[in-house]
Structures are given as structure tokens and as C-alpha cells.
Design a protein around this motif. Structure first.
Motif, PDB file in Angstrom:
ATOM      1  N   TYR A  36       0.805  -1.229   0.000  1.00  0.00           N
ATOM      2  CA  TYR A  36       0.000   0.000   0.000  1.00  0.00           C
ATOM      3  C   TYR A  36       0.835   1.275   0.000  1.00  0.00           C
ATOM      4  CZ  TYR A  36      -3.646  -3.380   0.899  1.00  0.00           C
ATOM      5  OH  TYR A  36      -4.488  -4.451   0.787  1.00  0.00           O
ATOM      6  N   TYR A  53     -14.776  -8.506  -7.748  1.00  0.00           N
ATOM      7  CA  TYR A  53     -14.451  -8.343  -6.325  1.00  0.00           C
ATOM      8  C   TYR A  53     -15.723  -7.976  -5.557  1.00  0.00           C
ATOM      9  CZ  TYR A  53     -11.395  -7.446  -2.330  1.00  0.00           C
ATOM     10  OH  TYR A  53     -10.756  -7.503  -1.101  1.00  0.00           O
ATOM     11  N   GLY A 159     -13.707  -4.901   5.488  1.00  0.00           N
ATOM     12  CA  GLY A 159     -12.990  -5.327   4.290  1.00  0.00           C
ATOM     13  C   GLY A 159     -12.385  -6.713   4.359  1.00  0.00           C
ATOM     14  N   SER A 160     -12.576  -7.421   5.478  1.00  0.00           N
ATOM     15  CA  SER A 160     -11.957  -8.730   5.666  1.00  0.00           C
ATOM     16  C   SER A 160     -10.438  -8.642   5.679  1.00  0.00           C
ATOM     17  CB  SER A 160     -12.416  -9.726   4.587  1.00  0.00           C
ATOM     18  OG  SER A 160     -12.237 -11.058   5.055  1.00  0.00           O
ATOM     19  N   SER A 161      -9.912  -7.501   6.107  1.00  0.00           N
ATOM     20  CA  SER A 161      -8.446  -7.388   6.222  1.00  0.00           C
ATOM     21  C   SER A 161      -7.902  -8.360   7.256  1.00  0.00           C
ATOM     22  CB  SER A 161      -8.051  -5.961   6.595  1.00  0.00           C
ATOM     23  OG  SER A 161      -8.370  -5.100   5.522  1.00  0.00           O
ATOM     24  N   ASN A 164      -6.068 -11.273   5.885  1.00  0.00           N
ATOM     25  CA  ASN A 164      -4.690 -11.219   5.398  1.00  0.00           C
ATOM     26  C   ASN A 164      -3.684 -11.641   6.466  1.00  0.00           C
ATOM     27  OD1 ASN A 164      -5.809  -8.407   3.589  1.00  0.00           O
ATOM     28  ND2 ASN A 164      -5.182 -10.327   2.628  1.00  0.00           N
ATOM     29  N   TYR A 204      -9.749 -12.487  -7.095  1.00  0.00           N
ATOM     30  CA  TYR A 204      -8.330 -12.213  -6.848  1.00  0.00           C
ATOM     31  C   TYR A 204      -7.487 -12.318  -8.115  1.00  0.00           C
ATOM     32  CZ  TYR A 204      -9.664 -11.986  -2.075  1.00  0.00           C
ATOM     33  OH  TYR A 204     -10.258 -11.576  -0.899  1.00  0.00           O
ATOM     34  N   MET A 249      -1.690 -15.621  -2.981  1.00  0.00           N
ATOM     35  CA  MET A 249      -1.290 -14.740  -4.083  1.00  0.00           C
ATOM     36  C   MET A 249       0.228 -14.686  -4.206  1.00  0.00           C
ATOM     37  SD  MET A 249      -4.150 -11.824  -3.350  1.00  0.00           S
ATOM     38  CE  MET A 249      -4.691 -12.491  -1.779  1.00  0.00           C
ATOM     39  N   GLU A 277       0.486 -12.375  -0.513  1.00  0.00           N
ATOM     40  CA  GLU A 277      -0.652 -12.354   0.413  1.00  0.00           C
ATOM     41  C   GLU A 277      -1.267 -13.739   0.584  1.00  0.00           C
ATOM     42  OE1 GLU A 277      -3.620  -8.870   0.290  1.00  0.00           O
ATOM     43  OE2 GLU A 277      -2.970  -9.069  -1.785  1.00  0.00           O
ATOM     44  N   SER A 279      -5.287 -14.688   1.854  1.00  0.00           N
ATOM     45  CA  SER A 279      -6.557 -14.060   2.211  1.00  0.00           C
ATOM     46  C   SER A 279      -7.468 -15.172   2.724  1.00  0.00           C
ATOM     47  CB  SER A 279      -7.150 -13.346   0.993  1.00  0.00           C
ATOM     48  OG  SER A 279      -8.247 -12.552   1.367  1.00  0.00           O
TER      49      SER A 279
HETATM   50  C1  AVI Z   1      -7.294  -5.889   2.006  1.00  0.00           C
HETATM   51  N1  AVI Z   1      -7.634  -7.289   1.814  1.00  0.00           N
HETATM   52  C2  AVI Z   1      -8.764  -7.670   2.611  1.00  0.00           C
HETATM   53  C3  AVI Z   1      -7.781  -7.691   0.404  1.00  0.00           C
HETATM   54  C4  AVI Z   1      -8.282  -9.148   0.340  1.00  0.00           C
HETATM   55  O1  AVI Z   1      -9.362  -9.354  -0.194  1.00  0.00           O
HETATM   56  O2  AVI Z   1      -7.618 -10.022   0.882  1.00  0.00           O
HETATM   57  C5  AVI Z   1      -6.485  -7.524  -0.328  1.00  0.00           C
HETATM   58  C6  AVI Z   1      -6.526  -7.937  -1.785  1.00  0.00           C
HETATM   59  N2  AVI Z   1      -5.516  -8.434  -2.453  1.00  0.00           N
HETATM   60  C7  AVI Z   1      -5.868  -8.653  -3.700  1.00  0.00           C
HETATM   61  N3  AVI Z   1      -7.112  -8.347  -3.834  1.00  0.00           N
HETATM   62  C8  AVI Z   1      -7.560  -7.884  -2.654  1.00  0.00           C
END
Ligand code: AVI
Length: 316
Positions: A36, A53, A159-161, A164, A204, A249, A277, A279
């Protein structure tokens, strides 16, 4: 409009040190918080508007639908948002709680944070808006803000962060957040639900390639801020659902190549991955168990009609 900014931004050396450690591992990995920078935050905002998304629009619809129930639980508190991004979702709550006095936005992306909070302060002139630039995944030495001293505090983590973080880290984060919010506190948290991979995977790895650009921007950022020599065209992006319950990811090297960070050589073989990442996705009960493991009490939970996404209210 006026926004008070507390800058607790971690120094650049943390990025250098963390990137170096992560790139030396057998499974190369870099923490998603480094995705970010300014362009990363903008690309993430673009992801949130993609057809594929579903997370953002579904969570916003849940917040809209149940705004009054939620308002009953959190009015008369100071709202603290973890990872406030463009501070859009909070507006749904603010509209439902016109008397709310203080909003504190925590985000790692300073410029984005400042701009978003200024916009918000213009739209809500009676609200005290406070911006704290910080890495909220680390224990936060919270600034001393007199106006919130004895007030009840409610966290907002949309946002379901939380997904992560790996489950153990998620539990740690929830524990830490419970301590920060204090005895009468609450936490309103958005959590993406488990579902068919045919819905999860395109979210994603979208057709327009924004998710790919978001991940690959990490290489551009490292080149600019750390002086690495990644050839971004020699890498691609891959995302898939691992049935243990998470999207994974990766940035994938298209060729055998060597990248330099200071005087360190970092080899990539063709097909080697750098993980950007995880998720995690949770069923309602799995997440309630996770909250309990962190010493928080799961209360209300709201979902959309298709059961794509959930918003939980936990009390400390
Ligand atoms: C911030 N977070 C919740 C997103 C997710 O859905 O895991 C990050 C993301 N990475 C790629 N797309 C979205």
C-alpha cells in the motif's frame, strides 16, 4: 476542514530489513502491508470497484441494510478504524449516527490517509477527525488524545483485512485490539465467508489485470524505495484458492534471473514464487471461535442474502 495527524509511520529501514529477510527465505515472501504505497492504495481502490471483487459492495450493502441496528450498538463511542483506506465505508455508519463526536482513522499509507480524512472532515464538519499514520499490525503505542480519554471505544475493521493475517496472527491482533479498545469496548469487523472457488478465484485474478498490477506494484515500489533492480516484465501474477481455507497470491518469475538489494544477490529460478498475500476465508462459526480464542465475545452477526460476506460485532 481540519484533521489532526499523528505520524507514527515506521521508518524506511523497516521495509528494507523486512524485504531482505523475506527475500532470503526459502519461500520468498513480503508482508502485504507493503503493497500500500500511493499507487498500491489507488490500485486497491480500483480492485474494490471490480465486478469480480464482490467483497466491498457486499459489505457496504450489509452495513446499509443494518445501519440502524449497528448504530444502536456503537453510538456514544469513539470510532477507531483500522486500515481506513479511502474512508468510504465509515460514511455509512456516520450517516446513521449523526451525533458521533470523534472518528480516528489508522492507516499505513500517509498521503492517502491525509487526503481521505480531509475529504471526510469536509463532508462531516461537526465530527472530530483524527488521522494516525501507523502500522496497525504491530502493537500500537497509541498517541495520547485527551478528547477520547474516558470514552467508550469501538473499533471498525472492515474489508476482511483480518483475512490477510494467518489465524494465529489474527488472534494476536484481536487480543491486542481488545486491549487498545478497553473494557467496555466493541469491535465491528467484516469477514469474507467461505464459498465456491469459481467465485473466489476471479475476485483475486480479474480479467482487467488490476489484481495482478496491484501485486506487481510491490516490485516497482522496491525498485524506487529500496533501489532493487526488479525487471517487472520478467514476472507475472498468480492467485488460487487453497482448500485449507485461503486464497494465496504470488508473484512468479518468468525466467531464471538475479535481483540485487544493496550488495545482496537474490536469485529467482523460472517459476519461483514470491508470496504477497494470503486471504483467509471463514465460516460464521469458525470466525466466532477465532474471536473467542482472542478473549472477545462474539455477539451479533449480519450477512447478505447470498451469504458471501459477514459483519460481526464482538465485545471486549
Ligand atoms: C485488504 N484485503 C482484505 C484484500 C483481500 O481481499 O484479501 C487484499 C486484496 N488483495 C488482492 N485483492 C484484494
Amino acid at each position: 476542514a481540519h484533521v489532526k495527524l499523528y505520524d507514527l509511520h515506521p521508518p524506511i529501514d523497516d521495509f528494507r530489513a523486512e524485504a531482505l529477510t523475506g527475500l532470503m527465505k526459502q519461500q520468498k515472501t513480503i508482508s502485504p502491508k507493503f503493497l500500500y504505497d500511493k499507487s498500491g492504495a489507488e490500485l486497491f481502490d480500483a480492485i474494490c470497484t471490480l465486478d469480480e471483487y464482490y467483497l466491498t459492495r457486499t459489505e457496504m450493502a450489509i452495513l446499509q441494510t443494518y445501519a440502524h441496528d449497528i448504530a444502536d450498538l456503537i453510538s456514544d463511542s469513539v470510532l477507531i478504524e483500522f486500515g481506513s483506506g479511502s474512508s468510504q465505508k465509515i460514511r455509512i455508519l456516520l450517516d446513521a449516527i449523526p451525533r458521533l463526536q470523534t472518528y480516528i482513522a489508522l492507516d499505513i499509507s500517509k498521503q492517502h490517509l491525509q487526503e481521505s480524512c480531509l475529504n471526510l472532515a469536509e463532508a462531516y464538519p461537526l465530527l472530530e477527525t483524527i488521522a494516525v499514520c501507523t502500522d496497525y499490525t504491530q502493537p500500537i503505542d497509541f498517541p495520547n488524545i485527551p478528547s477520547i480519554d474516558k470514552k467508550r471505544k469501538v473499533g471498525f475493521f472492515p474489508g476482511s483485512s483480518i483475512g490477510n493475517l494467518e489465524p494465529e496472527a489474527a488472534i494476536e491482533f484481536l487480543k491486542q485490539t481488545g486491549q487498545l479498545l478497553g473494557p467496555r469496548g466493541g469491535l465491528l469487523i467484516g469477514v469474507d465467508l467461505k464459498k465456491d472457488r469459481t467465485i473466489l478465484e476471479p475476485a483475486y485474478d480479474d480479467r482487467q489485470g488490476i489484481s495482478a498490477a496491484f501485486a506487481l506494484n510491490l516490485l516497482t515500489r522496491m525498485n524506487r524505495e529500496l533501489g532493487t533492480d526488479f525487471n517487472v516484465d520478467a514476472f507475472t501474477y498468480r492467485a488460487f484458492y487453497n482448500p485449507v481455507g485461503r486464497i494465496e497470491m504470488y508473484i512468479v518469475s518468468l525466467i531464471d534471473q538475479v535481483v540485487h538489494l544493496d550488495d545482496v544477490e537474490i536469485p529467482f529460478w523460472k517459476g519461483e514464487t514470491l508470496r504477497t498475500e494470503y486471504s483467509y476465508k471463514y465460516s460464521l462459526e469458525e470466525f466466532r471461535d477465532l474471536a473467542r480464542a482472542a478473549g472477545l465475545q462474539p455477539n451479533q452477526v449480519w450477512t447478505d442474502p447470498e451469504q458471501l460476506f459477514s459483519v460481526h460485532y464482538l465485545s471486549v
